[in-house]
Each structure stands twice: as structure tokens, then as C-alpha cells.
Motif scaffolding. Structure first.
Motif, PDB file in Angstrom:
ATOM      1  N   PHE A  38     -36.265   3.630 -50.321  1.00  0.00           N
ATOM      2  CA  PHE A  38     -36.531   3.995 -48.960  1.00  0.00           C
ATOM      3  C   PHE A  38     -36.534   2.648 -47.943  1.00  0.00           C
ATOM      4  CE2 PHE A  38     -39.648   4.657 -45.689  1.00  0.00           C
ATOM      5  CZ  PHE A  38     -39.323   5.881 -45.302  1.00  0.00           C
ATOM      6  N   THR A  39     -35.646   2.712 -47.087  1.00  0.00           N
ATOM      7  CA  THR A  39     -35.664   1.742 -45.931  1.00  0.00           C
ATOM      8  C   THR A  39     -35.046   2.524 -44.799  1.00  0.00           C
ATOM      9  OG1 THR A  39     -33.253   1.278 -46.384  1.00  0.00           O
ATOM     10  CG2 THR A  39     -35.091  -0.180 -47.281  1.00  0.00           C
ATOM     11  N   VAL A  40     -35.862   2.253 -43.688  1.00  0.00           N
ATOM     12  CA  VAL A  40     -35.822   2.949 -42.307  1.00  0.00           C
ATOM     13  C   VAL A  40     -36.104   1.876 -41.176  1.00  0.00           C
ATOM     14  CG1 VAL A  40     -36.157   5.364 -43.066  1.00  0.00           C
ATOM     15  CG2 VAL A  40     -38.082   4.029 -42.115  1.00  0.00           C
ATOM     16  N   LYS A  41     -35.484   1.978 -40.137  1.00  0.00           N
ATOM     17  CA  LYS A  41     -35.790   1.018 -39.025  1.00  0.00           C
ATOM     18  C   LYS A  41     -36.058   2.134 -37.778  1.00  0.00           C
ATOM     19  CE  LYS A  41     -34.000  -2.896 -38.470  1.00  0.00           C
ATOM     20  NZ  LYS A  41     -33.039  -3.864 -38.167  1.00  0.00           N
ATOM     21  N   SER A  42     -36.823   1.494 -36.898  1.00  0.00           N
ATOM     22  CA  SER A  42     -37.123   2.402 -35.595  1.00  0.00           C
ATOM     23  C   SER A  42     -37.444   1.208 -34.487  1.00  0.00           C
ATOM     24  CB  SER A  42     -38.266   3.157 -35.860  1.00  0.00           C
ATOM     25  OG  SER A  42     -38.387   3.841 -34.668  1.00  0.00           O
ATOM     26  N   ASP A  43     -37.084   1.268 -33.760  1.00  0.00           N
ATOM     27  CA  ASP A  43     -37.142   0.618 -32.442  1.00  0.00           C
ATOM     28  C   ASP A  43     -38.204   1.255 -31.388  1.00  0.00           C
ATOM     29  OD1 ASP A  43     -35.682  -1.363 -33.142  1.00  0.00           O
ATOM     30  OD2 ASP A  43     -34.095  -0.798 -32.402  1.00  0.00           O
ATOM     31  N   GLU A  44     -38.580   2.625 -31.689  1.00  0.00           N
ATOM     32  CA  GLU A  44     -39.378   3.555 -30.765  1.00  0.00           C
ATOM     33  C   GLU A  44     -40.646   3.290 -31.480  1.00  0.00           C
ATOM     34  OE1 GLU A  44     -39.261   8.113 -29.484  1.00  0.00           O
ATOM     35  OE2 GLU A  44     -37.562   7.290 -30.521  1.00  0.00           O
ATOM     36  N   VAL A  45     -41.694   3.042 -30.412  1.00  0.00           N
ATOM     37  CA  VAL A  45     -42.990   2.748 -30.752  1.00  0.00           C
ATOM     38  C   VAL A  45     -43.870   4.077 -30.047  1.00  0.00           C
ATOM     39  CG1 VAL A  45     -44.844   1.419 -30.616  1.00  0.00           C
ATOM     40  CG2 VAL A  45     -42.753   0.459 -30.778  1.00  0.00           C
ATOM     41  N   PRO A  47     -47.318   5.717 -28.731  1.00  0.00           N
ATOM     42  CA  PRO A  47     -48.404   5.320 -27.978  1.00  0.00           C
ATOM     43  C   PRO A  47     -49.626   4.583 -28.762  1.00  0.00           C
ATOM     44  CG  PRO A  47     -48.030   7.526 -27.135  1.00  0.00           C
ATOM     45  CD  PRO A  47     -47.363   7.395 -28.632  1.00  0.00           C
ATOM     46  N   ASP A  48     -49.902   4.980 -29.873  1.00  0.00           N
ATOM     47  CA  ASP A  48     -50.853   4.446 -30.751  1.00  0.00           C
ATOM     48  C   ASP A  48     -50.524   3.109 -31.283  1.00  0.00           C
ATOM     49  OD1 ASP A  48     -49.143   5.286 -32.720  1.00  0.00           O
ATOM     50  OD2 ASP A  48     -50.811   6.397 -33.805  1.00  0.00           O
ATOM     51  N   ALA A  49     -49.138   2.578 -31.239  1.00  0.00           N
ATOM     52  CA  ALA A  49     -48.660   1.460 -31.674  1.00  0.00           C
ATOM     53  C   ALA A  49     -47.724   1.722 -32.888  1.00  0.00           C
ATOM     54  CB  ALA A  49     -49.561   0.083 -31.644  1.00  0.00           C
ATOM     55  N   ASP A  50     -47.842   2.792 -33.381  1.00  0.00           N
ATOM     56  CA  ASP A  50     -47.115   2.949 -34.786  1.00  0.00           C
ATOM     57  C   ASP A  50     -45.823   3.458 -34.361  1.00  0.00           C
ATOM     58  OD1 ASP A  50     -49.211   2.561 -36.676  1.00  0.00           O
ATOM     59  OD2 ASP A  50     -49.656   4.815 -36.521  1.00  0.00           O
ATOM     60  N   VAL A  51     -44.781   2.833 -35.356  1.00  0.00           N
ATOM     61  CA  VAL A  51     -43.593   3.138 -34.898  1.00  0.00           C
ATOM     62  C   VAL A  51     -43.204   4.536 -35.122  1.00  0.00           C
ATOM     63  CG1 VAL A  51     -42.731   1.008 -35.637  1.00  0.00           C
ATOM     64  CG2 VAL A  51     -42.648   2.600 -37.391  1.00  0.00           C
ATOM     65  N   TYR A  52     -42.025   5.283 -34.412  1.00  0.00           N
ATOM     66  CA  TYR A  52     -41.887   6.427 -34.672  1.00  0.00           C
ATOM     67  C   TYR A  52     -40.807   6.573 -35.663  1.00  0.00           C
ATOM     68  CZ  TYR A  52     -39.654  11.082 -33.671  1.00  0.00           C
ATOM     69  OH  TYR A  52     -39.193  12.260 -33.853  1.00  0.00           O
ATOM     70  N   LEU A  53     -40.965   7.570 -36.559  1.00  0.00           N
ATOM     71  CA  LEU A  53     -39.944   7.915 -37.493  1.00  0.00           C
ATOM     72  C   LEU A  53     -39.667   9.401 -37.356  1.00  0.00           C
ATOM     73  CD1 LEU A  53     -41.291   5.829 -40.565  1.00  0.00           C
ATOM     74  CD2 LEU A  53     -39.505   5.259 -38.968  1.00  0.00           C
ATOM     75  N   SER A  54     -38.368   9.738 -37.458  1.00  0.00           N
ATOM     76  CA  SER A  54     -38.076  11.020 -37.032  1.00  0.00           C
ATOM     77  C   SER A  54     -38.320  11.908 -38.501  1.00  0.00           C
ATOM     78  CB  SER A  54     -36.416  11.298 -36.782  1.00  0.00           C
ATOM     79  OG  SER A  54     -35.758  10.737 -37.971  1.00  0.00           O
TER      80      SER A  54
END
Length: 159
Positions: A38-45, A47-54
Motif C-alpha cells: 500500500f502506497t498512495v500519494k495525495s496533494d489534496e488536503v 479542512p481538518d488538515a488530513d490528506v484526501y484519499l479517494s
């Protein structure tokens, strides 16, 4: 005595059976073992400062489970919207009744679940010391306010 009103993310509990003998590092190991690729990247954050994962990025992820009951686990913290354990609240109120002062370390006191203890300390006419970077809800109630990192000053206190 130290009590963590809103818990500590270094410990993990089962929400189904209340098993609480897991450390955060144990959970990290479990997740790595269950999801070795499992490796994912996200540049989307969010509002609660967690990264967004689809949903697609999470589709193959296997969450850690309780070693006792295979139930759901989470960090041992009270999240916004959750209730603080009533037994802990009552215990802390009784501790304030038996105290000669109150020290707040590293809290903005913005949520009522923490600020209510400042109100209780004021009712008991106790001195209140606050160590926190920046403004807190309890600043006007404090006998002493030190605006610094807790780690830079608390180790210097001699009891």
C-alpha cells in the motif's frame, strides 16, 4: 498527577470490546503487515488538515483489527463531536476539589470539555497556571501564563 482529558494518540483502543493494550506502533506494524504494497500519494488536503484519499485509493486497504475480538480500532482520543468519558470527567472534578492549584499544559482550552475545569478551579479559588504557545480561552483566568513550548519548560520544573 497527569490526566489526558481528550486521550493520547500513542495508544489505541477497540471501539467494540474496549481492549486497550495496543500502542500506536503496534497498529502501524499491523497495517504494514496487512498492506505490504500500500502506497498512495495525495496533494489534496481536507479542512481538518488530513490528506484526501479517494475511495479508489483506499479500495484495497485492509484496516487493522482488534487482536481480541477482530473489532474496529482507533486512537485513544476523543474526537470533536464525541463525548469525554463521564467517569474521567467526574474523577477530574474530584481531583480539582482536592488540589491546591491547576496547571494547563499545551491546550487552547477552546472546547468546553476542557475549559469547564478552569471554571471549576475558579469556583474553588485555585491559582491557575497555563503553558501554551499563543492565546488560550483561559488566559484571563490564569494566575500565571507562560507562552512557550511545553517541552522547553516542563522538564525544568522541579517538584
Amino acid at each position: 498527577m497527569v490526566n489526558e482529558l481528550h486521550g493520547c494518540s500513542a495508544r489505541v483502543v477497540c471501539v467494540d470490546c474496549s481492549f486497550n493494550q495496543m500502542s500506536r506502533s503496534d497498529i502501524q506494524t499491523m497495517m504494514k503487515n496487512e498492506n505490504p504494497t500500500f502506497t498512495v500519494k495525495s496533494d489534496e488536503v481536507n479542512p481538518d488538515a488530513d490528506v484526501y484519499l479517494s475511495p479508489e485509493q483506499l479500495s484495497d486497504f485492509k484496516p487493522p483489527r482488534c487482536p481480541e475480538c477482530s473489532g474496529r480500532v482507533k486512537p485513544n482520543v476523543t474526537f470533536f463531536g464525541d463525548n469525554v468519558d463521564r467517569k474521567l470527567v467526574n474523577f477530574l472534578k474530584s481531583q480539582i476539589d482536592d488540589s491546591d492549584s491547576v496547571l494547563v499544559a499545551g491546550s487552547s482550552l477552546e472546547v468546553m470539555s476542557s475549559y469547564r475545569f478552569i471554571i471549576k478551579a475558579k469556583e474553588n479559588k485555585l491559582p491557575i497556571a497555563i503553558v501554551n504557545i499563543g492565546k488560550t480561552r483561559g488566559d484571563l483566568d490564569a494566575t500565571l501564563k507562560i507562552s512557550t513550548k511545553c517541552g522547553s519548560i516542563l522538564p525544568q520544573i522541579k517538584v
